[in-house]
Design an enzyme around this catalytic site. Structure first.
Site, mmCIF file in Angstrom:
data_model
loop_
_atom_site.group_PDB
_atom_site.id
_atom_site.type_symbol
_atom_site.label_atom_id
_atom_site.label_comp_id
_atom_site.label_asym_id
_atom_site.label_seq_id
_atom_site.Cartn_x
_atom_site.Cartn_y
_atom_site.Cartn_z
ATOM 1 N N ASP A 32 34.227 60.471 75.657
ATOM 2 C CA ASP A 32 35.638 60.329 75.302
ATOM 3 C C ASP A 32 36.410 61.609 75.589
ATOM 4 O OD1 ASP A 32 35.077 57.800 74.344
ATOM 5 O OD2 ASP A 32 34.939 58.425 72.248
ATOM 6 N N TYR B 205 23.717 62.152 70.846
ATOM 7 C CA TYR B 205 24.917 62.934 70.570
ATOM 8 C C TYR B 205 24.692 63.739 69.296
ATOM 9 C CZ TYR B 205 27.960 60.406 73.883
ATOM 10 O OH TYR B 205 28.554 59.888 75.010
#
Length: 261
Positions: free
Chosen positions: A59, A117
């Protein structure tokens, strides 16, 4: 460079500060990591046929520690020279950690079996933290957050976490593991999954923080996982600055090694 050079495929490991990027994927009229790497590769190799593919989307504002991409280009350079020349031409917020020769069948995204992540949170203000973590002004209940994370582990339909445009496809995701741990003054949340929907990790983190603040309960989390109405409030989404793409996995042994740590 001679137009007779054969196509070669390289495996790149990239590190980038995502603060000033609109994510990985190349877009028109905005700065992206893929776009900048392609521009750098054009300066290194000249205007020759090339293709650059990443292991997944990140993102806007999200960072990366070991992001895997493959570059296919008409070139005669060895991997070490490719890494050196790319680093010389790429902007300061992108670094090439390594370059290896890759087989023609290697695909950074299609061959990737899992991704991890890490999200960074501080409960005390830091002058250097704004770009790389989320300052949460509360005492967090770590055991409650850990249990909330465990509820998200496994195969679930994350429709409530998805963007509306993603609902036309499957929103089922396999989450291998969710860890909540402290390293010095930083609270870290590691999420390992088969793949992720847009903003999904940030929404998982946001919900876990709400649980840690006792504003949501474990029952609320369970209800979200069972609710497929795509009704998750936007305020449950953590800021992008604290999120780092950590690693891409291409074999079950490497994934198993991380999960048993």
């Amino acid at each position: 460079m001679s137009g007779k050079s054969k196509l070669r495929r390289y495996r790149l490991i990239l590190e980038y500060d995502g603060t000033n990027f609109s994510g990985w994927q190349k877009q028109v009229n905005v700065r992206t990591v893929q776009g900048d790497v392609l521009k750098g590769a054009a300066r290194v190799f000249g205007e020759v046929p090339m293709d650059l593919q990443g292991c997944g989307r990140t993102d806007s504002g999200v960072h990366a520690l070991e992001y895997v991409a493959h570059l296919e280009v008409a070139a005669d350079m060895g991997p070490h020279e490719v890494a050196r020349k790319l680093n010389e031409t790429l902007p300061k917020d992108i670094a090439v950690r390594s370059v290896e020769a890759a087989g023609a069948r290697f695909h950074a995204r299609h061959n990737c079996i899992a991704r991890s992540y890490v999200y960074q949170i501080r409960t005390e203000k830091s002058a250097f933290g704004k770009r790389y973590d989320w300052w949460v002004q509360a005492d967090l209940d770590l055991p409650a957050m850990q249990h909330a994370g465990s509820l998200m582990t496994g195969m679930h339909d994350f429709a409530a976490f998805a963007e509306k445009k993603e609902l036309k496809k499957s929103t089922r995701v396999l989450i291998h593991n969710v860890e909540v741990f402290k390293e010095k003054e930083i609270l870290k949340i590691r999420v390992v999954g088969s793949h992720f929907l847009w903003h999904m990790v940030r929404r998982m983190v946001g919900i876990m923080v709400e649980v840690g603040c006792h504003r949501l309960t474990e029952e609320d989390v369970q209800n979200m996982l069972e609710d497929h109405s795509n009704a998750l409030p936007s305020h449950h989404t953590a800021p992008s600055a604290g999120l780092f793409f950590e690693k891409a996995f291409y074999d079950s042994e490497g994934l198993a090694e991380l999960l048993k740590e």
